[in-house]
Design an enzyme around this catalytic site. Structure first.
Site, short mmCIF file in Angstrom:
data_model
loop_
_atom_site.label_atom_id
_atom_site.label_comp_id
_atom_site.label_asym_id
_atom_site.label_seq_id
_atom_site.Cartn_x
_atom_site.Cartn_y
_atom_site.Cartn_z
N THR A 193 0.85 -1.19 0.00
CA THR A 193 0.00 0.00 0.00
C THR A 193 0.89 1.24 0.00
OG1 THR A 193 -1.75 1.21 1.18
CG2 THR A 193 -0.20 -0.04 2.53
N HIS B 18 2.47 -11.52 14.33
CA HIS B 18 3.52 -12.02 15.22
C HIS B 18 3.26 -13.47 15.64
CE1 HIS B 18 7.08 -11.66 17.41
NE2 HIS B 18 6.80 -10.68 18.27
#
Length: 461
Positions: free
Chosen positions: A380, A432
């Site tokens: 993006t 994560h």
């Protein structure tokens, strides 16, 4: 025999839609293949056409209603629409008795005789081709699209065509005058202290003794503007915007999202573009932008760190050894992410050409569901809007997204000296749960190395 018009299959993982707008009204004649209604899904707008010619006998689902696959939208009956009954002629009356004094009397104009140039439709009996956004704006302003001329090369009306027409042909109504006809105020000096003010002469026109109340313009009054001058407007959130909101919140709730940052010296890339942009465009017909460099750099880094090109399914990690890179595109109705398939197999020119085509059709609302599904990683670019730094949100079920930002000249240390370089901050948001911090940092460093050394991108290919 009447034919039911049903909601078609909407695409993978899409089970319902919202009725956006009807193109035809009950009792209106329709032709086979003619678009009847537009449906709004989570990702794209779909057009539903008539399966046979006839009369639109009944509309069962109104605009704004949610419908599922197979639901009946309308019923088409065989035959032709009944002819309109002729209206009786009005008795002739002198125009001077019906119109205010001084106003010119003209015969009523037909919808096609308004003093303006009218563009003929694409074919006899057919509405002009237009994008869903263009049709939506036209419907809101009760505009006949046959009056709008397309500026694009393919003759398809776009949002810009409709807005340009409205800007040229729509004028704000003049505010009504509150001054009586023929009245001219006469200024008089105030009477000296202790004296009675002089009375007005008989028959003289005087200003009103009460203060005149100035009305609000019609649009503001219709919206119910409070006396304090604070204006509010309430509108329905589009289905696409609702879905974007839900998925962004879902991504934050389901993923252990973390972001790491770095900065890239864009000097080498900008120097290559400066030297090669003219020959590149002449040879390939497309400009050489930054997105192809970053797409190739991301692919190279993903090959070294495959957990960034994966997803979680239950208790399993699915590693993907193909590289379908999503490119985020801002549109009027929200962010969409069309996918560049097999980006590792495409040249710079092919990547630039495909991104330009996807972005253009995204803004026109012309993307298909297949072009929005199945990406493995997303890029993006908030820099085109001036963003200096941000933390992009994951595009689930992907576990990585790279955020590009504005290029800005800054002083940096190089070989013991302070120099001015065109620098870009980059951000990598990652899940994560399967991507460790050290892995994410090294991935972003690898992207930095590849962009700062464009020749290395050729070796990666």
């Amino acid at each position: 025999m009447p034919v039911e018009i049903r909601v078609p299959t909407l695409g993978e993982s899409v089970v319902d839609a919202t009725v956006a707008a009807w193109r035809k009204s009950e009792g209106e004649q329709v032709q086979q293949g003619e678009v009847l209604v537009e449906l709004e899904t989570d990702k794209v707008n779909l057009e539903v056409s008539a399966e046979q010619s006839g009369v639109l006998q009944q509309i069962l689902k109104q605009a704004g209603e949610t419908v599922g696959i197979g639901d009946v939208l309308a019923v088409i009956a065989e035959g032709a629409a009944p002819a309109a009954k002729p209206t009786s002629a009005q008795p002739s009356t002198p125009a001077a008795k019906q119109q205010p004094e001084g106003r010119e009397v003209r015969p009523a104009a037909s919808p096609r005789d308004n003093g303006e140039s009218v563009v003929a439709p694409a074919a006899s009996g057919e509405a002009p081709q237009a994008t869903p956004v263009a049709r939506k704006i036209a419907a809101e302003h009760h505009l006949d699209l046959s009056q709008v001329q397309a500026d694009g090369p393919h003759g398809r009306l776009t949002k810009e065509d409709v807005l340009g027409y409205l800007e040229q042909h729509t004028q704000a109504p003049a505010a009504p005058s509150t001054t009586p006809a023929g009245w001219q105020p006469t200024l008089q000096a105030p009477a000296p202290a202790g004296e009675t003010p002089a009375l007005p002469q008989k028959g003289a026109l005087q200003a009103p003794t009460q203060p005149t109340q100035v009305g609000l313009p019609a649009p503001l009054g219709a919206l119910g503007m409070p006396s304090a001058g604070r204006l509010e407007e309430r509108m329905r959130m589009s289905r696409r915007r609702q879905t974007i909101a839900q998925r962004l919140v879902q991504a934050q709730h389901t993923a252990a999202m973390l972001t790491t940052f770095n900065e890239i010296d864009m000097s080498a890339v900008m120097e290559v573009r400066k030297r090669r942009k003219d020959s590149f465009k002449e040879r390939h017909g497309i400009g050489l932008g930054f997105m192809s460099f970053f797409t190739r750099a991301v692919v190279g880094a993903l090959k070294e760190f495959p957990r960034l090109n994966a997803e979680i399914q239950g208790t399993e990690i699915v590693l993907k050894y193909y590289y379908d890179i999503g490119i985020a595109v801002g549109t009027e109705e929200g962010l969409v992410v069309p996918v560049v398939r097999d980006a590792d197999r495409k040249t710079f020119a092919e990547i630039e050409r495909e991104i330009a085509d996807l972005a253009k059709r995204a803004r026109e609302g012309a993307l298909t569901l297949a072009e929005l599904q199945g990406g493995t990683f997303t890029i993006t670019n908030g820099g085109i809007y001036g963003s200096l730094m941000s933390t992009p949100i994951l595009n689930a079920p992907q576990v990585g997204i790279l955020g590009m930002h504005k290029i800005e000249e800054r002083p940096v240390a190089s070989n013991g000296q302070v120099v001015i370089r065109p620098m870009m901050y980059v951000a990598l948001s990652y899940d994560h749960r399967i991507v460790d911090g050290s892995e994410a940092v090294r991935f972003l460093v690898r992207v930095k190395e590849l962009v700062e050394d464009p020749e290395a991108l050729l070796l990666e290919g």
